[in-house]
Design an enzyme around this catalytic site. Structure first.
Site, short mmCIF file in Angstrom:
data_model
loop_
_atom_site.label_atom_id
_atom_site.label_comp_id
_atom_site.label_asym_id
_atom_site.label_seq_id
_atom_site.Cartn_x
_atom_site.Cartn_y
_atom_site.Cartn_z
CB SER A 164 -6.14 -61.18 27.02
OG SER A 164 -7.09 -61.17 26.66
CE1 TYR A 177 -3.55 -60.43 22.57
CE2 TYR A 177 -5.76 -60.34 23.05
CZ TYR A 177 -4.44 -60.13 23.42
OH TYR A 177 -3.82 -59.70 24.33
#
Length: 328
Positions: A164, A177
């Site tokens: 990501s 995350y």
């Protein structure tokens, strides 16, 4: 003596540039791809893209119902598919995954897309939240690569890790995350350099926001309804997010080219360059943005996005359009 060294260096750089400009394409026809997280969202979109290019698929996910529906979808598109219901964060599940994958022979490509999103203020995140997300984004692909390495090496195979932009720039309310995605990016870079000698090419992709329906499966903390509404809205904005199908196409293109690392989506690329060129300004902007986000809540218990939908978020036309795009 300087001139020959400089010429040698220039020749080496030119050779590398030429190899990058004209890479040998990786033909996916007939290749066996083990795809984690392939039952829905981006994983399903990747399965469709891989199937369109002639790959044979072993889908790995936790939920049998979702796997069955994904397999039906892909077989309806002419794909050869088998499924394995397993939790990739469980080391004991590796044997079942390997045994099931054996039905299609050696694995040519490992594509790790399984993931977990936790959205909420740091004050409501527990240490276990950090451990959970590290398991699925970092340790699970590490274990899979180690288990599959003999096959991948024999087949001169490939590994693709879906990380990501959060693995390049830490984003407020996504701290666990982001931490795990930073680890995943580092893992991809390390594997790339170490496995090249064994004939295995490793690609790390760093997408930005994508319209994949992930918000409903994310866990939220803090002020649940506000947190989910913000996340779901940003996740579906056309100018900020990329559709599942074009994202999958770009990701598989990176796999075929054998790229080392690719940012997927214009906003992700801009954010990465902003962080690299102006880290102080980017940090200040993110700190300012954090002030505009929902505050912390009294409970640290996570809830799924789908559980805290309101009529407003449930009937959001942006979300409906994204779901139609994903299911089309």
């Amino acid at each position: 003596m300087r001139l020959p060294k400089r010429l040698l260096l220039a020749a080496g750089i030119a050779a590398l540039a030429g190899r990058r400009a004209f890479p040998a394409p990786y033909d996916l026809r007939g290749k066996h791809v083990l795809l984690t997280g392939g039952s829905r969202g981006l994983g399903l979109a990747l399965g469709r893209e891989l199937a369109a290019r002639g790959a044979r698929l072993t889908l790995v996910a936790r939920t049998e119902r979702d796997l069955r529906l994904a397999a039906e979808d892909l077989r309806g598109r002419g794909a050869e598919v088998q499924t394995v219901s397993a939790d990739v964060t469980d080391p004991d599940a590796l044997a079942a995954v390997m045994s099931a994958a054996h039905a299609f022979g050696d694995v040519d490509v490992l594509l790790h897309c399984a993931g977990l999103i936790q959205s909420g203020p740091l004050a409501n995140m527990t240490e276990q939240d950090f451990r959970d997300v590290m398991e699925i984004h970092a340790f699970a692909p590490l274990r899979l690569v180690r288990a599959l390495l003999p096959q991948l090496s024999r087949r001169r195979g490939r590994v693709l890790l879906v990380t990501s932009v959060g693995g390049k720039v830490a984003v407020p309310h996504l701290v666990p995350y982001s931490m795990s995605k930073f680890a995943a990016v580092g893992l991809g870079q390390g594997l790339r350099s170490e496995l090249a000698a064994q004939g295995v090419t490793v690609t790390t992709v760093c997408p930005g926001l994508m319209r994949t329906g992930s918000a409903r499966q994310a866990t939220v903390k803090g002020r649940y309804e506000q947190e989910y509404a913000l996340f779901a809205t940003l996740d579906n904005l056309p100018l900020l997010s990329l559709g599942a199908a074009p994202a999958a196409h770009r990701i598989v293109d990176a796999l075929v080219r054998g790229d080392a690392e690719v940012m997927v989506g214009g906003p992700a690329l801009l954010l990465r360059y902003a962080q690299a060129l102006a880290p102080q300004l980017t940090a200040d902007a993110l700190a300012l943005g954090h002030r505009l986000l929902p505050g912390s809540g009294e409970s640290d218990q996570p809830r799924l996005g789908v559980e805290v939908e309101t009529p407003l978020t449930r009937n959001n036309p942006l979300k409906r359009a994204a779901e139609e795009d994903l299911n089309g």
